[in-house]
Design an enzyme around this catalytic site. Structure first.
Site, mmCIF file in Angstrom:
data_model
loop_
_atom_site.group_PDB
_atom_site.id
_atom_site.type_symbol
_atom_site.label_atom_id
_atom_site.label_comp_id
_atom_site.label_asym_id
_atom_site.label_seq_id
_atom_site.Cartn_x
_atom_site.Cartn_y
_atom_site.Cartn_z
ATOM 1 N N GLU A 131 3.655 -7.992 -6.163
ATOM 2 C CA GLU A 131 4.156 -8.816 -7.264
ATOM 3 C C GLU A 131 5.522 -9.364 -6.888
ATOM 4 O OE1 GLU A 131 1.932 -6.096 -10.681
ATOM 5 O OE2 GLU A 131 4.075 -6.519 -10.865
ATOM 6 N N PRO A 132 6.040 -10.334 -7.623
ATOM 7 C CA PRO A 132 7.350 -10.898 -7.275
ATOM 8 C C PRO A 132 8.453 -9.859 -7.148
ATOM 9 C CG PRO A 132 6.261 -12.303 -8.877
ATOM 10 C CD PRO A 132 5.392 -11.089 -8.730
ATOM 11 N N TRP A 162 1.519 -13.294 -2.938
ATOM 12 C CA TRP A 162 1.159 -13.118 -1.527
ATOM 13 C C TRP A 162 -0.319 -12.730 -1.371
ATOM 14 C CZ3 TRP A 162 5.263 -15.355 -0.113
ATOM 15 C CH2 TRP A 162 6.526 -14.964 -0.548
ATOM 16 N N ILE A 163 -1.171 -13.325 -2.177
ATOM 17 C CA ILE A 163 -2.571 -12.900 -2.186
ATOM 18 C C ILE A 163 -3.411 -13.815 -1.293
ATOM 19 C CG2 ILE A 163 -4.553 -12.326 -3.622
ATOM 20 C CD1 ILE A 163 -1.922 -10.716 -4.132
ATOM 21 N N ARG A 263 -5.602 -0.764 7.754
ATOM 22 C CA ARG A 263 -4.509 -0.850 8.724
ATOM 23 C C ARG A 263 -4.975 -0.957 10.171
ATOM 24 N NH1 ARG A 263 -0.396 2.954 5.309
ATOM 25 N NH2 ARG A 263 0.658 1.230 4.250
ATOM 26 N N GLY A 361 10.633 -24.410 28.068
ATOM 27 C CA GLY A 361 10.600 -25.464 27.051
ATOM 28 C C GLY A 361 9.199 -25.755 26.551
ATOM 29 N N GLU A 384 0.676 -5.917 4.455
ATOM 30 C CA GLU A 384 -0.035 -4.633 4.440
ATOM 31 C C GLU A 384 0.864 -3.475 4.861
ATOM 32 O OE1 GLU A 384 -3.939 -4.058 4.806
ATOM 33 O OE2 GLU A 384 -4.572 -6.133 4.712
ATOM 34 N N THR A 386 5.269 -3.198 5.613
ATOM 35 C CA THR A 386 6.215 -3.626 6.641
ATOM 36 C C THR A 386 6.348 -2.555 7.730
ATOM 37 O OG1 THR A 386 8.092 -2.624 5.513
ATOM 38 C CG2 THR A 386 7.547 -4.913 4.923
#
Length: 404
Positions: A131-132, A162-163, A263, A361, A384, A386
């Site tokens: 959530e936010p 972030w879904i 994971r 480059g 998922e 950090t």
């Protein structure tokens, strides 16, 4: 219990080659285009569905491998092709993992086919926790689910962010709080069926990487779902909440059940990106000449490539071990699932950065793919869980101490 082996069996080898061919012939040629467009690559998803790659049968077969490594193999090969497109195709498996980790046998049988649909009528699924104001700290969810006993319905309110596939999915599996006083022990997972009033897409995010994968907010406004959409059922929830209120162990949490299952597969995705960058840099170093010799003849370049290959192989071993343990119900005594995701994610970032350095480059411009792989890799140290959260899980596991 399946024996752990590094030798792939015939089925695994065939699947690996089949998926690799799809990644090479279908995904890679359009990867740059969809990254630039930042849109869901529906034609590629449709092609994946047509050949059976995007289907319940294929995912069930991958999840059902007794050795547990078929799904990581698939994820590695697809992300070798392109991580954004791979997530667009397999983002549904997050919703599937949420359903499988929390649902009853009856709920799984009813909803699993609806997560995929058919090649003629493709469906998507999504899983949402963040959530936010609640990312790594899932205990602070503000979204609420309140039971309306008179109508046997749950009323859902809040914003998820972030879904993957958020708002465009047909089936959403969302974790909300049913008892805020209990923190993460007061969470439950709900399935929101397609066409349910009160659920809508919020902001769609423009991202640094994995741009072909749709990422957005999901907004719930008095969204009512039938009582049967509480995954696991109300009796099980009431029993779990009662144990929590008495201070007893609740064994599992709705979000953690999904993350533990996913994971190693996420780590495998990172391995695929790293491998793509390593192989490209290796070929480039053999062909690129400076001062009348190939640059790989310089130790500074050769040693980079040696370290890149070593870290990639080490990452894959950690991923396969964790995947095998998870499939065979071996407890992650030392945070092995988190180890695999942590090391593979950080390896992908490091390897892609080295690839850019080797190309100089050319590695920094969009004409060459290594800059895209570098952008794509960074999310694997963030979503998922950090890298910091993975280290916290591992530290708690090895020490037995609750490290805040």
């Amino acid at each position: 219990m399946s024996e752990f082996s590094l030798d792939l069996n015939e089925d695994q080898l065939q699947i690996q080659k089949w998926v690799h061919d799809f990644a090479e012939n279908v995904v890679r040629p359009v990867a740059h285009e969809w990254d630039e467009r930042e849109e869901t690559p529906w034609p590629v998803i449709e092609e994946a569905a047509k050949v059976g790659l995007y289907s319940l049968d294929f995912v069930a077969n991958a999840f059902g491998d007794p050795a547990g490594i078929t799904l990581p193999i698939v994820m590695e090969e697809m992300c070798w092709g392109d991580a954004g497109i791979a997530l667009a195709i397999f983002g549904t498996t997050l919703g599937v993992a949420g359903l499988m980790g929390n649902g009853t046998a009856e709920q799984i049988a009813e909803w699993l086919p609806q997560c995929f649909g058919t090649p003629e009528d493709i469906k998507l699924a999504a899983f949402g926790v963040s959530e936010p104001d609640a990312g790594s700290d899932v205990s602070s969810l503000r979204s609420r689910a309140v039971y309306d006993e008179a109508n046997d319905e749950w009323v859902l309110n809040g914003t998820k962010t972030w879904i993957t596939n958020g708002g465009i999915a047909d089936v959403h599996v969302l974790v909300l709080s049913v008892d805020p006083d209990l923190g993460s022990r007061g969470h439950a997972a709900f399935l929101v069926p397609p066409g349910t009033p009160g659920i809508r897409q919020g902001q769609k995010f423009k991202k640094h990487g994995i741009r072909a994968s749709h990422t957005a907010e999901v907004i719930l406004e008095d969204c009512r779902v039938p009582g049967r959409c509480l995954l696991g059922g109300k009796d099980k929830l009431d029993e779990r909440l009662a144990r929590a209120r008495e201070g007893r162990s609740t064994k599992t949490q709705a979000a953690m059940a999904t993350f533990e299952a996913s994971r190693p597969a996420v780590g495998a995705q990172a391995v695929g990106i790293a491998r793509a960058a390593y192989e490209y840099a290796l070929d480039y170093a053999k062909e690129r000449k400076q001062f009348n010799r190939a640059i790989i003849e310089n130790q500074s370049i050769a040693f980079k490539l040696a370290d890149m290959k070593t870290r990639i192989d080490a990452s894959r071993l950690l991923v396969w071990r964790a995947a095998w343990m998870g499939r065979n119900a071996k407890k992650f005594e030392n945070g092995e699932g988190s180890m695999s995701k942590l090391f593979a994610g950080e390896t992908a970032v490091w390897v892609t950065e080295q690839a850019i350095q080797i190309l100089g480059g050319y590695g920094y411009v969009r004409e060459y793919p290594v800059e895209r792989w570098h952008r794509d890799s960074k999310i694997y140290t963030i979503f998922e869980g950090t890298s910091e959260i993975q280290r916290l899980v591992i530290a708690r596991s090895i020490s037995g101490v609750h490290i805040p």
